[in-house]
Scaffold this motif. Structure first.
Motif, PDB file in Angstrom:
ATOM      1  N   ILE A 747     -42.212   3.056  21.820  1.00 32.97           N
ATOM      2  CA  ILE A 747     -41.916   3.388  23.221  1.00 32.97           C
ATOM      3  C   ILE A 747     -42.079   4.898  23.403  1.00 32.97           C
ATOM      4  CG2 ILE A 747     -40.299   1.451  23.564  1.00 32.97           C
ATOM      5  CD1 ILE A 747     -38.046   3.536  23.299  1.00 32.97           C
ATOM      6  N   PRO A 748     -42.475   5.352  24.587  1.00 34.71           N
ATOM      7  CA  PRO A 748     -42.662   6.783  24.780  1.00 34.71           C
ATOM      8  C   PRO A 748     -41.334   7.529  24.699  1.00 34.71           C
ATOM      9  CG  PRO A 748     -43.603   5.519  26.611  1.00 34.71           C
ATOM     10  CD  PRO A 748     -42.788   4.568  25.813  1.00 34.71           C
ATOM     11  N   VAL A 749     -41.308   8.623  23.934  1.00 42.31           N
ATOM     12  CA  VAL A 749     -40.120   9.471  23.811  1.00 42.31           C
ATOM     13  C   VAL A 749     -40.570  10.921  23.986  1.00 42.31           C
ATOM     14  CG1 VAL A 749     -38.215  10.194  22.329  1.00 42.31           C
ATOM     15  CG2 VAL A 749     -39.057   7.850  22.186  1.00 42.31           C
ATOM     16  N   LEU A 750     -39.816  11.678  24.775  1.00 41.31           N
ATOM     17  CA  LEU A 750     -40.189  13.077  25.039  1.00 41.31           C
ATOM     18  C   LEU A 750     -38.962  13.966  24.909  1.00 41.31           C
ATOM     19  CD1 LEU A 750     -42.014  12.208  28.325  1.00 41.31           C
ATOM     20  CD2 LEU A 750     -43.143  13.383  26.459  1.00 41.31           C
ATOM     21  N   GLY A 751     -39.160  15.177  24.427  1.00 43.96           N
ATOM     22  CA  GLY A 751     -38.086  16.159  24.420  1.00 43.96           C
ATOM     23  C   GLY A 751     -38.482  17.285  25.357  1.00 43.96           C
ATOM     24  N   ILE A 752     -37.569  17.668  26.238  1.00 49.73           N
ATOM     25  CA  ILE A 752     -37.913  18.776  27.152  1.00 49.73           C
ATOM     26  C   ILE A 752     -36.855  19.857  27.038  1.00 49.73           C
ATOM     27  CG2 ILE A 752     -39.256  17.481  28.854  1.00 49.73           C
ATOM     28  CD1 ILE A 752     -36.681  17.326  30.483  1.00 49.73           C
ATOM     29  N   ASP A 753     -37.278  21.120  27.187  1.00 48.16           N
ATOM     30  CA  ASP A 753     -36.311  22.215  27.060  1.00 48.16           C
ATOM     31  C   ASP A 753     -35.680  22.484  28.436  1.00 48.16           C
ATOM     32  OD1 ASP A 753     -38.108  23.649  28.513  1.00 48.16           O
ATOM     33  OD2 ASP A 753     -38.581  25.117  26.928  1.00 48.16           O
ATOM     34  N   PRO A 754     -34.721  23.426  28.518  1.00 49.08           N
ATOM     35  CA  PRO A 754     -34.048  23.638  29.807  1.00 49.08           C
ATOM     36  C   PRO A 754     -35.011  24.028  30.926  1.00 49.08           C
ATOM     37  CG  PRO A 754     -32.811  24.649  28.034  1.00 49.08           C
ATOM     38  CD  PRO A 754     -34.074  24.186  27.432  1.00 49.08           C
ATOM     39  N   MET A 757     -40.009  22.059  30.086  1.00 48.33           N
ATOM     40  CA  MET A 757     -41.293  22.010  29.385  1.00 48.33           C
ATOM     41  C   MET A 757     -41.182  20.996  28.223  1.00 48.33           C
ATOM     42  SD  MET A 757     -43.422  25.107  27.632  1.00 48.33           S
ATOM     43  CE  MET A 757     -42.522  25.151  26.133  1.00 48.33           C
ATOM     44  N   VAL A 758     -42.269  20.260  27.982  1.00 47.77           N
ATOM     45  CA  VAL A 758     -42.233  19.272  26.884  1.00 47.77           C
ATOM     46  C   VAL A 758     -42.316  20.027  25.550  1.00 47.77           C
ATOM     47  CG1 VAL A 758     -43.413  17.300  25.827  1.00 47.77           C
ATOM     48  CG2 VAL A 758     -43.341  17.523  28.318  1.00 47.77           C
ATOM     49  N   VAL A 759     -41.296  19.846  24.727  1.00 45.87           N
ATOM     50  CA  VAL A 759     -41.323  20.495  23.400  1.00 45.87           C
ATOM     51  C   VAL A 759     -41.511  19.464  22.288  1.00 45.87           C
ATOM     52  CG1 VAL A 759     -40.032  22.567  24.001  1.00 45.87           C
ATOM     53  CG2 VAL A 759     -38.798  20.475  23.389  1.00 45.87           C
ATOM     54  N   MET A 760     -41.428  18.182  22.627  1.00 45.58           N
ATOM     55  CA  MET A 760     -41.684  17.132  21.622  1.00 45.58           C
ATOM     56  C   MET A 760     -42.179  15.907  22.363  1.00 45.58           C
ATOM     57  SD  MET A 760     -40.699  14.218  19.985  1.00 45.58           S
ATOM     58  CE  MET A 760     -39.118  13.808  20.655  1.00 45.58           C
ATOM     59  N   SER A 761     -43.247  15.281  21.843  1.00 45.77           N
ATOM     60  CA  SER A 761     -43.659  14.007  22.444  1.00 45.77           C
ATOM     61  C   SER A 761     -44.176  13.117  21.324  1.00 45.77           C
ATOM     62  CB  SER A 761     -44.762  14.247  23.484  1.00 45.77           C
ATOM     63  OG  SER A 761     -45.940  14.664  22.839  1.00 45.77           O
ATOM     64  N   PHE A 779     -45.522  20.946  31.620  1.00 39.65           N
ATOM     65  CA  PHE A 779     -44.258  20.883  32.380  1.00 39.65           C
ATOM     66  C   PHE A 779     -44.117  19.518  33.010  1.00 39.65           C
ATOM     67  CE2 PHE A 779     -44.566  25.361  31.732  1.00 39.65           C
ATOM     68  CZ  PHE A 779     -43.239  25.736  31.566  1.00 39.65           C
ATOM     69  N   MET A 780     -42.897  19.067  33.109  1.00 35.97           N
ATOM     70  CA  MET A 780     -42.621  17.731  33.628  1.00 35.97           C
ATOM     71  C   MET A 780     -43.213  17.527  35.013  1.00 35.97           C
ATOM     72  SD  MET A 780     -38.901  16.596  32.586  1.00 35.97           S
ATOM     73  CE  MET A 780     -39.274  15.017  33.257  1.00 35.97           C
ATOM     74  N   ALA A 781     -43.121  18.594  35.834  1.00 33.75           N
ATOM     75  CA  ALA A 781     -43.577  18.464  37.215  1.00 33.75           C
ATOM     76  C   ALA A 781     -45.059  18.112  37.248  1.00 33.75           C
ATOM     77  CB  ALA A 781     -43.315  19.759  37.957  1.00 33.75           C
ATOM     78  N   ALA A 782     -45.823  18.590  36.258  1.00 26.09           N
ATOM     79  CA  ALA A 782     -47.254  18.316  36.236  1.00 26.09           C
ATOM     80  C   ALA A 782     -47.545  16.914  35.714  1.00 26.09           C
ATOM     81  CB  ALA A 782     -47.951  19.345  35.359  1.00 26.09           C
ATOM     82  N   LEU A 783     -46.592  16.352  34.988  1.00 26.44           N
ATOM     83  CA  LEU A 783     -46.855  15.051  34.342  1.00 26.44           C
ATOM     84  C   LEU A 783     -46.325  13.873  35.157  1.00 26.44           C
ATOM     85  CD1 LEU A 783     -45.867  15.801  30.619  1.00 26.44           C
ATOM     86  CD2 LEU A 783     -48.159  15.335  31.483  1.00 26.44           C
ATOM     87  N   PHE A 784     -45.135  14.010  35.688  1.00 17.09           N
ATOM     88  CA  PHE A 784     -44.438  12.889  36.302  1.00 17.09           C
ATOM     89  C   PHE A 784     -44.101  13.150  37.774  1.00 17.09           C
ATOM     90  CE2 PHE A 784     -42.956  12.966  31.797  1.00 17.09           C
ATOM     91  CZ  PHE A 784     -43.727  11.895  31.363  1.00 17.09           C
ATOM     92  N   ALA A 787     -39.279  11.839  40.831  1.00 16.51           N
ATOM     93  CA  ALA A 787     -38.171  10.921  40.489  1.00 16.51           C
ATOM     94  C   ALA A 787     -37.703  11.138  39.055  1.00 16.51           C
ATOM     95  CB  ALA A 787     -38.633   9.474  40.675  1.00 16.51           C
ATOM     96  N   VAL A 788     -38.638  11.499  38.190  1.00 18.85           N
ATOM     97  CA  VAL A 788     -38.258  11.667  36.787  1.00 18.85           C
ATOM     98  C   VAL A 788     -37.361  12.893  36.644  1.00 18.85           C
ATOM     99  CG1 VAL A 788     -39.144  12.100  34.466  1.00 18.85           C
ATOM    100  CG2 VAL A 788     -40.362  10.531  35.980  1.00 18.85           C
ATOM    101  N   GLU A 789     -37.763  13.957  37.288  1.00 17.63           N
ATOM    102  CA  GLU A 789     -36.964  15.177  37.185  1.00 17.63           C
ATOM    103  C   GLU A 789     -35.575  14.974  37.796  1.00 17.63           C
ATOM    104  OE1 GLU A 789     -39.717  18.252  38.096  1.00 17.63           O
ATOM    105  OE2 GLU A 789     -38.673  19.670  36.802  1.00 17.63           O
ATOM    106  N   GLN A 790     -35.573  14.176  38.912  1.00 18.53           N
ATOM    107  CA  GLN A 790     -34.264  13.902  39.543  1.00 18.53           C
ATOM    108  C   GLN A 790     -33.379  13.067  38.616  1.00 18.53           C
ATOM    109  OE1 GLN A 790     -35.568  12.063  43.173  1.00 18.53           O
ATOM    110  NE2 GLN A 790     -36.457  14.013  43.886  1.00 18.53           N
TER     111      GLN A 790
END
Ligand code: FNR
Length: 833
Positions: A747-754, A757-761, A779-784, A787-790
């Protein structure tokens, strides 16, 4: 011909007549003429080859070569001719009519007055018929037909032929007798199995002897004879014998019938001038090989040595009688726990009292019993009697004892040995864990299938195994780790040297450490003095036996000892006074010194013998040693050198009437002696020196104690560091495993910093949202969608559509409220509807 025969008192005519009459084909080649032509052939040569003399004289012999000749033989002939050496070769020759025959060709150089080889004499022999028969025998072997190998008569015939040839040519041949003796008498029976095994053996022997002119015969049941004519040089013959023996023993091991091969070798005509004499000589050599070792040996016949066999033969007969008349008995030597000296078991030892010769030591009869197979009934009796005795000890009601029984390699390899032991234990009501079998290091190095199988079966039966006389054989560490061994018995030769030899002390220390590492128990054999006991106690060896505790006892005496229940040897009382050892071969000097030092508060030990001095040092905490220099057994400096190695904390001084500057200087420089004092001495000065010596000893002891403490602290620290390293390594491993698992999670798993920004995928996230490229740094905003950020603020999983598929988004805040460190997003495919 003049060159050859000139100068003979009998004259050339007579010799020529004799050569003409000789039934053996003879030829003579002149080596000094171009292309080495034939200068003489006899009548038998004409008959053999079909060529008339006139047709061949003046030609090189190569015209005789048949089509099937092998290039190797031609090469070897050329080499021998060039070097002027005698040789024998079997080559394919052709007669005048074209028919081929196998020519056994002997070439003998004739050396002229100048020392150069002037001629070669050739002796030709048609061996086609013999070869055909050997070929047939070989084919028979391969087909495992039931025909026998050539027998005794054929062998005698061949030996006689070889003797005749030896006489004519001065050659030598070897008769190698091979014995396949074993407990099961496998080859005595004329069964199809025995025949097929025998033919397999003949095959491996044939392979091991790529020797032209060799032939194998069967003398009787389990005895084969190999004739090698001509014999190789002795060193090569020994090598060949070893090869044959190894091949035979390998084959026997694979046949697993408990048989072992031995070889006896006689050289004809040196060791006998008839087939009968040579067979007897080879048989004698064989007997010696069998008596030397059960494990397969070979031996050459040597008259003087083999005459010594007669007493051994007598021993063989006596042993057979002893078995029938039950002349054996068992004695039992206590084995004690070294710390308490309480008895924990007994070693059963065999005794034989011969009705005429009296007691016969086991070392004299056991090798004969081994080599003749009589060891089997003897050992069976020993096992049964020892188990019966253990049952008697049990009935006394004391602590349960263990019984240590010696068994031989051949007994172990005997089919059914373990089953029989199980039954005997059952019969006597002996439970597992009470019996320990002692085997030699040699048995342990025997990796044959039956031995290994038996060792494992014994382990299953709960019977322990001890290696007897450890340190004297060939057992390597690999064997110790691979085999089911429980204890090592340190050989008495080490035990008895530990208080006097640094080497023995080191070996015993190493054995103890090794045993601890391998989780083996140590039993020390042959403890005879308190010093030896102390040495092994200090090494924390658990068990021992020896005259210090008890000699081997008759059954009644062993019972009495168990009933009285006292420890066998009390520990020496502890003395706190400083201890001084005085060694001098002059008793008067010792008395004078004793008087002088009486009031100083020392405990003074005196002795005139260095051996006794070593024993005192091993049994008492001596601080200062004062030794004379000139003593009959050893010099004072040599004695103190040894003391330094064994007891480095002692302070050592020489008291001598002679200055001997060189010896003393060397000993002082090595640190073996602290001070050199002179006789006659000043009382006060000597007292003072001894007082200073004890001060020095106290200082040495303190330093050693501090060093030991420091070493302990260091070891503890090292252990802690190593434990921490281990923990770290484990942690790293765990982290790496977790990272791998995360990476491969379906399953997709991602780590993002404060900053979002994606620091692990992981791979699945990269595949779904990055088309396979890594999402790291995006950056999350560019990917998703927003709703994801919210959803990052949500406490519950959120359902959403991503890349056209439904997911449940799980968000895990990282780092806690005080130090937020981003989020971990897991996207589980599907929705909750
Ligand atoms: C030989 N030679 C020899 N060769 C062979 O093939 N059959 C034979 O019977 C004999 N007999 C013989 C007798 C004597 C007395 C001598 C000295 C030599 C060996 C032969 O002469 C020749 O050296 C070898 O055959 C090798 O051949 P090339 O390599 O020299 O052609």
């Amino acid at each position: 011909m003049d060159v050859l025969l000139g100068g003979s008192a009998l004259g050339p005519g007579l010799f020529e007549q004799a050569m003409e009459a000789c039934p053996q084909a003879l030829s003579i080649v002149d080596m000094q003429l171009a292309d080495q032509p034939l200068v003489y052939v006899n009548r038998a040569f004409e008959l053999l080859t079909g060529y008339a003399r006139a047709e061949v004289l003046g030609r090189n012999c190569r015209f005789l070569r048949g089509a099937a000749v092998d290039p190797g033989s031609a090469r070897r002939i050329r080499a021998a001719l060039q070097q002027g050496e005698r040789m024998m070769v079997t080559v394919c020759n052709a007669r005048k009519d074209g028919s081929e025959f196998l020519n056994e060709l002997f070439l003998e150089p004739i050396v002229g007055a100048s020392g150069a080889v002037t001629h070669f004499v050739g002796l030709q022999n048609d061996v086609s018929e013999r070869d055909r028969r050997q070929g047939e025998a070989h084919a028979a072997t391969q087909l495992r037909e039931s025909q026998a190998l050539p027998g005794r008569l054929a062998l005698d015939d061949r030996i006689e032929q070889s003797l005749a040839r030896a006489q004519a040519m001065g050659t030598r041949f070897a008769l190698v007798m091979i014995d396949l003796s074993g407990p099961s008498q496998a080859f005595e029976a004329d069964s199809p199995l025995a025949r097929s095994q025998l033919y397999e053996l003949a095959r491996v022997i044939g392979e091991a002897v790529p020797h032209a002119g060799s032939s194998l015969s069967r003398l009787h049941g389990r005895r084969l004879a190999l004739l090698l004519d001509p014999a190789p040089a002795l060193a090569q013959l020994a090598e060949l014998a070893r090869r044959v023996l190894d091949a035979v023993n390998r084959q026997l091991a694979s046949q697993a019938n408990g048989a072992t091969g031995h070889l006896g070798i006689a050289i004809g005509p040196v060791d006998g001038s008839s087939a009968q004499e040579l067979t007897v000589a080879a048989g004698r050599a064989l007997d010696r090989a069998r008596l030397q070792s059960r494990a397969g040996e070979f031996s050459f016949f040597a008259n003087a040595q083999d005459a010594c066999l007669l007493p051994l033969r007598q021993m063989e007969n006596d042993l057979a009688e002893a078995i029938a008349a039950q002349q054996f008995s068992l004695v039992f030597q206590p084995i004690v726990a070294l710390e308490t000296t309480a008895i924990v078991g007994f070693e059963a030892l065999i005794r034989w009292i011969h009705p005429v010769r009296g007691p016969v030591p086991p070392a004299a009869f056991m090798p004969v019993a081994e080599s003749t197979g009589m060891i089997i009934p003897i050992s069976d009796w020993v096992i049964d009697t020892a188990l019966a005795q253990l049952a008697v000890f049990d009935r006394l009601g004391g602590p349960p004892q263990r019984m240590f029984i010696n068994i031989s390699a051949s007994q172990l390899a005997q089919p059914g040995f373990v089953d029989a032991l199980r039954q005997r234990m059952l019969h006597h009501g002996i439970k597992a864990g009470r019996v320990e079998l002692e085997i030699t290091e040699r048995t342990v190095t025997d990796h044959s299938a039956p031995t290994l199988q038996a060792l494992r079966a014994l382990r299953q039966l709960g019977v322990s195994l001890a290696i007897d006389d450890f340190g004297t054989g060939y057992c390597n560490l690999h064997n110790l780790t691979q085999l089911p061994i429980d204890s090592l018995k340190i050989d008495m030769s080490f035990t008895q040297a530990v208080t006097q030899s640094n080497a023995a002390a080191s070996v015993s220390r190493m054995i103890c450490e090794l045993s601890r590492t391998l989780d083996l128990q140590v039993i020390v054999e042959g403890i005879e003095t308190e010093g030896q006991l102390n040495h092994f106690r200090a090494l924390a060896c658990p068990y021992g036996q020896g005259f210090l505790f008890s000699q081997p006892l008759a059954p009644e005496a062993a019972i009495a000892l168990l009933q009285c229940g006292k420890p066998l040897f009390g520990a020496a009382p502890v003395v706190s006074a400083p201890q001084l050892l005085l060694l001098d071969d002059d008793q008067n000097i010792l008395s004078a010194l004793r008087r002088l030092l009486r009031r100083e508060g020392y405990q003074v030990h005196t002795t005139t013998s260095p051996q006794e001095a070593f024993e005192i040092l091993a049994t008492h905490p001596v601080g200062v040693v004062l030794s004379d220099q000139r003593m009959p057994q050893m010099s004072g400096t040599d004695f103190l050198r040894q003391v330094k190695k064994l007891h480095p904390l002692t302070v050592r001084m020489v008291l001598s009437g002679y200055s001997e500057p060189n010896t003393v200087q060397a000993a002082v420089n090595e640190g073996a002696i602290w001070k050199f004092l002179c006789k006659p001495w000043e009382d006060d000065a000597l007292r003072e020196q001894i007082r200073l010596a004890f001060l020095e000893h106290a200082a040495l002891r303190d330093t050693a104690r501090q060093q030991a403490d420091a070493a302990l602290v260091r070891a503890q620290l090292e252990s802690e560091v190593s434990q921490r390293d281990q923990r770290l390594a484990l942690k790293t491993l765990a982290i790496e495993s977790a990272r791998d698992a995360l990476l491969l999670l379906p399953i997709p798993v991602l780590g993002i910093d404060p900053s979002h920004m994606v620091v692990m995928s992981n791979l699945e996230a990269d595949r779904l949202f990055g088309g396979g490229a890594s999402l790291m740094g995006e950056f999350m905003a560019a990917l998703f969608p927003p709703a994801v950020e919210q959803a990052l603020a949500a406490t519950e999983p959120v359902s959403l559509q991503l890349a056209g598929r439904p997911f449940r988004l799980h968000v895990q805040a990282l780092g806690g409220a005080s130090a937020p460190n981003g989020h971990l997003l897991s996207l589980v495919p599907g929705s909750d509807e």
